[in-house]
Design a protein around this motif. Structure first.
Motif, PDB file in Angstrom:
ATOM      1  N   UNK A 113      -2.925  -9.405 -15.468  1.00  0.00           N
ATOM      2  CA  UNK A 113      -3.585  -8.788 -14.313  1.00  0.00           C
ATOM      3  C   UNK A 113      -5.091  -8.999 -14.381  1.00  0.00           C
ATOM      4  N   UNK A 114      -5.677  -8.792 -15.555  1.00  0.00           N
ATOM      5  CA  UNK A 114      -7.136  -8.899 -15.682  1.00  0.00           C
ATOM      6  C   UNK A 114      -7.637 -10.340 -15.541  1.00  0.00           C
ATOM      7  N   UNK A 115      -6.768 -11.308 -15.829  1.00  0.00           N
ATOM      8  CA  UNK A 115      -7.176 -12.718 -15.748  1.00  0.00           C
ATOM      9  C   UNK A 115      -6.611 -13.440 -14.529  1.00  0.00           C
ATOM     10  N   UNK A 121     -17.063  -7.996  -6.979  1.00  0.00           N
ATOM     11  CA  UNK A 121     -17.278  -8.319  -8.394  1.00  0.00           C
ATOM     12  C   UNK A 121     -16.146  -9.179  -8.926  1.00  0.00           C
ATOM     13  N   UNK A 122     -14.927  -8.876  -8.524  1.00  0.00           N
ATOM     14  CA  UNK A 122     -13.785  -9.672  -8.984  1.00  0.00           C
ATOM     15  C   UNK A 122     -13.847 -11.084  -8.396  1.00  0.00           C
ATOM     16  N   UNK A 123     -14.249 -11.189  -7.138  1.00  0.00           N
ATOM     17  CA  UNK A 123     -14.361 -12.505  -6.511  1.00  0.00           C
ATOM     18  C   UNK A 123     -15.466 -13.331  -7.170  1.00  0.00           C
ATOM     19  N   UNK A 124     -16.571 -12.704  -7.518  1.00  0.00           N
ATOM     20  CA  UNK A 124     -17.654 -13.422  -8.191  1.00  0.00           C
ATOM     21  C   UNK A 124     -17.245 -13.855  -9.599  1.00  0.00           C
ATOM     22  N   UNK A 155      -9.222 -12.861  -3.666  1.00  0.00           N
ATOM     23  CA  UNK A 155      -8.700 -11.512  -3.436  1.00  0.00           C
ATOM     24  C   UNK A 155      -8.315 -11.346  -1.971  1.00  0.00           C
ATOM     25  N   UNK A 156      -7.102 -10.852  -1.736  1.00  0.00           N
ATOM     26  CA  UNK A 156      -6.656 -10.443  -0.408  1.00  0.00           C
ATOM     27  C   UNK A 156      -6.556  -8.928  -0.408  1.00  0.00           C
ATOM     28  N   UNK A 157      -7.166  -8.289   0.575  1.00  0.00           N
ATOM     29  CA  UNK A 157      -7.151  -6.832   0.678  1.00  0.00           C
ATOM     30  C   UNK A 157      -6.065  -6.414   1.672  1.00  0.00           C
ATOM     31  N   UNK A 158      -5.199  -5.501   1.257  1.00  0.00           N
ATOM     32  CA  UNK A 158      -4.243  -4.872   2.175  1.00  0.00           C
ATOM     33  C   UNK A 158      -4.737  -3.447   2.373  1.00  0.00           C
ATOM     34  N   UNK A 159      -5.225  -3.153   3.558  1.00  0.00           N
ATOM     35  CA  UNK A 159      -5.905  -1.890   3.819  1.00  0.00           C
ATOM     36  C   UNK A 159      -5.066  -0.970   4.690  1.00  0.00           C
ATOM     37  N   UNK A 160      -4.719   0.177   4.156  1.00  0.00           N
ATOM     38  CA  UNK A 160      -4.150   1.232   4.989  1.00  0.00           C
ATOM     39  C   UNK A 160      -5.288   1.924   5.723  1.00  0.00           C
ATOM     40  N   UNK A 161      -4.952   2.911   6.521  1.00  0.00           N
ATOM     41  CA  UNK A 161      -5.978   3.742   7.120  1.00  0.00           C
ATOM     42  C   UNK A 161      -6.228   3.567   8.594  1.00  0.00           C
ATOM     43  N   UNK A 162      -5.504   2.657   9.277  1.00  0.00           N
ATOM     44  CA  UNK A 162      -5.772   2.449  10.698  1.00  0.00           C
ATOM     45  C   UNK A 162      -5.491   3.713  11.509  1.00  0.00           C
ATOM     46  N   UNK A 163      -4.350   4.335  11.273  1.00  0.00           N
ATOM     47  CA  UNK A 163      -4.037   5.559  12.017  1.00  0.00           C
ATOM     48  C   UNK A 163      -5.010   6.665  11.627  1.00  0.00           C
ATOM     49  N   UNK A 164      -5.274   6.807  10.321  1.00  0.00           N
ATOM     50  CA  UNK A 164      -6.207   7.825   9.861  1.00  0.00           C
ATOM     51  C   UNK A 164      -7.596   7.643  10.431  1.00  0.00           C
ATOM     52  N   UNK A 165      -8.028   6.386  10.570  1.00  0.00           N
ATOM     53  CA  UNK A 165      -9.362   6.108  11.108  1.00  0.00           C
ATOM     54  C   UNK A 165      -9.457   6.412  12.593  1.00  0.00           C
ATOM     55  N   UNK A 166      -8.323   6.442  13.290  1.00  0.00           N
ATOM     56  CA  UNK A 166      -8.338   6.686  14.723  1.00  0.00           C
ATOM     57  C   UNK A 166      -8.175   8.135  15.124  1.00  0.00           C
ATOM     58  N   UNK A 215      -7.904   4.707  -6.737  1.00  0.00           N
ATOM     59  CA  UNK A 215      -8.942   3.939  -6.050  1.00  0.00           C
ATOM     60  C   UNK A 215     -10.325   4.260  -6.619  1.00  0.00           C
ATOM     61  N   UNK A 216     -10.490   5.480  -7.123  1.00  0.00           N
ATOM     62  CA  UNK A 216     -11.769   5.865  -7.720  1.00  0.00           C
ATOM     63  C   UNK A 216     -12.053   5.091  -9.003  1.00  0.00           C
ATOM     64  N   UNK A 217     -11.032   4.460  -9.573  1.00  0.00           N
ATOM     65  CA  UNK A 217     -11.178   3.648 -10.788  1.00  0.00           C
ATOM     66  C   UNK A 217     -11.064   2.163 -10.462  1.00  0.00           C
ATOM     67  N   UNK A 218     -11.466   1.782  -9.236  1.00  0.00           N
ATOM     68  CA  UNK A 218     -11.306   0.388  -8.794  1.00  0.00           C
ATOM     69  C   UNK A 218     -12.070  -0.583  -9.686  1.00  0.00           C
ATOM     70  N   UNK A 219     -13.261  -0.179 -10.173  1.00  0.00           N
ATOM     71  CA  UNK A 219     -14.036  -1.065 -11.041  1.00  0.00           C
ATOM     72  C   UNK A 219     -13.237  -1.448 -12.288  1.00  0.00           C
ATOM     73  N   UNK A 220     -12.635  -0.451 -12.933  1.00  0.00           N
ATOM     74  CA  UNK A 220     -11.844  -0.720 -14.132  1.00  0.00           C
ATOM     75  C   UNK A 220     -10.556  -1.463 -13.799  1.00  0.00           C
TER      76      UNK A 220
END
Length: 372
Positions: free
Chosen positions: A15-17, A51-54, A59-70, A248-253
């Protein structure tokens, strides 16, 4: 109890590599009922992805939250239960969410491309290939693909049900080397961590590690919960993609060392794209009931012949995916059927030598069969 990550497992090393990574971010990490999108939280997540891309990963992001954002812009104070209001909220929220991701990544000079997918896009091979080409082209152009379920048109019958499953399907679609599921939970526990007597499970190497684990359902804004995350993790791992379940709060690690959460080891051999589609993505258009002998043959991954079929259910055509059901009603496999349901009706229980020459092909060839 806090897990120890002193000895990094092969799954965490992978995962890390990983060169190509899919990161799924849950609704609760991005939105709230009162304020809509959490800009600071989204920026922090974009920082970790950047940071991971650099560091050299795609990286492909799958983002929830569309209903919550509306919800907040429409003056809604709770997640709606009716489909029409969910779709209306998603139509507002998808625009806001795409803008937020675009604004956040623009700080690094990156362009964001929004990709909205429905379950039908994975069930139909042509749509599946189109989505694959779009995501690959976005990558080659240096853009960040942000994927979400197309909630504005999805119905209860054709939706994924949660973005965890969507993320697992996307991971296979893009040939990812790792899948990260980031939400408001920091890993898989052997009990309810809210009661204070549960232990974090740092590693899942096989189904035996999941014995006795009870997974709950979703929260206020999301539709998933631990049950959907566990199902998605097993789906991806079965397809040969290692998974990290973390906060998600530990995304850096999570996107760095990988020394957080619960890691799911991948099966040694990745399923082919076709077999993955048969097993996980395609809709079953009908089912074939088998006798005990045919069940044993299918379990050995032998082709299914007409002689072992006792009945058919549903209307389907040659090239459709069907479920293979044993005498006890358990689904034992899925496969691509060679014949239409009407054509197959007159073949049931007949041995190959009793059939005309043009009907002597297997009903489901071994190459198009996946045991479940």
């Amino acid at each position: 109890m806090t897990a120890s990550y002193d000895a990094i497992s092969p799954a965490r090393q992978a995962i890390s590599s990983a060169r190509r990574v899919v990161v799924k971010i849950g609704s609760s990490a991005l939105t709230s009922l009162e304020r809509g999108i959490h800009s600071a939280s989204l920026d922090s997540l974009a920082d970790a992805v950047e940071a991971r891309m650099r560091a050299g990963s795609d990286v492909v992001v799958v983002s929830s939250g569309a209903i919550g954002a509306g919800l907040a812009p429409l003056g809604l104070t709770r997640r709606p239960k009716d489909l029409a209001t969910k779709q209306a909220a998603a139509s507002v929220g998808q625009l806001a969410l795409a803008h937020a991701w675009g604004t956040s990544f623009a700080r690094y000079g990156r362009t964001v491309g929004q990709v909205l997918l429905s379950a039908d896009d994975f069930a139909r091979r042509e749509h599946h290939r189109n989505a694959q080409r779009t995501l690959e082209r976005l990558r080659s152009l240096g853009a960040v693909a942000v994927v979400n379920e197309n909630d504005t048109v999805a119905t209860e019958e054709i939706r994924f049900g949660d973005n965890d499953r969507l993320a697992a399907l996307v991971a296979h679609l893009v040939g990812a080397d790792a899948l990260l599921l980031l939400s408001d939970v920091d890993g898989l526990y052997d009990g309810d961590p809210r009661k204070g007597d549960a232990n974090l499970i740092p590693e899942v190497r096989s189904r035996a590690d999941l014995e006795g684990v009870i997974a709950g359902t979703g929260g206020v804004l999301g539709t998933g919960g631990m049950a959907s995350k566990l199902s998605a993790a097993r789906l991806a791992a079965d397809a040969g993609v290692p998974v990290l379940l973390a906060a998600a709060s530990a995304a850096d690690e999570a996107l760095g060392s990988g020394r957080v959460g619960t890691a799911f080891a991948a099966r040694p051999v990745r399923l082919s794209a076709r077999k993955f589609w048969v097993r996980h993505a395609a809709d079953a258009r009908g089912s074939l009931r088998l006798d005990a002998g045919a069940v044993r043959a299918v379990a050995r991954r032998s082709s299914l012949l007409a002689a072992g079929i006792t009945s058919i259910h549903g209307r389907f055509y040659g090239g459709d995916v069907v479920s293979l059901v044993g005498p006890d009603d358990d689904v034992v496999a899925r496969g691509v059927v060679e014949y239409d349901s009407t054509e197959l009706t007159g073949m049931l229980g007949r041995s190959t030598h009793e059939l005309p020459d043009d009907l002597r092909r297997p009903v489901v060839h071994a190459d198009d069969l996946v045991v479940v």
